[in-house]
Design a protein around this motif. Structure first.
Motif, short mmCIF file in Angstrom:
data_model
loop_
_atom_site.label_atom_id
_atom_site.label_comp_id
_atom_site.label_asym_id
_atom_site.label_seq_id
_atom_site.Cartn_x
_atom_site.Cartn_y
_atom_site.Cartn_z
N GLY A 1 0.82 -1.21 0.00
CA GLY A 1 0.00 0.00 0.00
C GLY A 1 0.85 1.25 0.00
O GLY A 1 2.07 1.20 -0.12
N ASN B 1 -1.63 -1.31 5.81
CA ASN B 1 -1.91 -1.51 4.39
C ASN B 1 -2.53 -2.89 4.16
O ASN B 1 -2.39 -3.79 5.00
N HIS B 2 -3.14 -3.03 3.02
CA HIS B 2 -3.81 -4.27 2.61
C HIS B 2 -2.86 -5.47 2.69
O HIS B 2 -1.71 -5.37 2.28
N VAL C 1 -2.80 -4.86 -6.13
CA VAL C 1 -2.89 -3.72 -5.22
C VAL C 1 -1.86 -2.67 -5.63
O VAL C 1 -0.71 -3.01 -5.89
N GLY D 1 0.71 0.11 -4.69
CA GLY D 1 1.44 0.45 -3.47
C GLY D 1 2.87 0.87 -3.71
O GLY D 1 3.52 0.43 -4.65
#
Length: 120
Positions: free
Chosen positions: A67, A77-78, A104, A106
């Motif tokens: 992320g 973060n994810h 994602v 990031g």
């Protein structure tokens, strides 16, 4: 013992696996509760897979966060994916591939091992 952070990304496609942690060729944390290591990619990228050399799994999974936030050292973060414990008791370096459940964006990749007293 702590290894230099500059060794986390060495830029070499021929980094050798199977070496002991004491070889001095890779970054590592000192022993702690839930140790983590953050990589700053310097720009945001769409991440669908992370490939890293991780020393022996010590019986725990390694969470991979991706992320753009630095909140809680990037641990908020994810969670892109988890490198599962494979039963190995070796402290040698092994390649770990983690595929994100969905790609994602990031700038930061954070590896975290959930353990009472371990290293990463």
């Amino acid at each position: 013992s702590l290894r230099l952070p500059s060794l986390a990304i060495d830029g070499s496609p021929t980094t050798v696996t199977g070496q002991s942690l004491n070889s001095g060729r890779c970054a590592s944390t000192s022993k702690s509760t839930n140790p983590w290591l953050r990589i700053d990619l310097k720009a945001a990228y769409l991440v669908s897979r992370v490939r890293a050399i991780i020393y022996g799994t010590s019986g725990q999974n390694v969470n991979v966060h991706v992320g753009n936030s630095m909140t809680n050292n990037g641990l908020n973060n994810h969670i892109c994916g988890i490198s599962p414990y494979d039963g190995s008791t070796s402290n040698s370096a092994i390649w770990r591939d983690v595929s994100c459940s969905c790609p994602v964006w990031g700038k930061y990749i954070v590896f975290q091992r959930i353990v009472t007293n371990g290293f990463l």
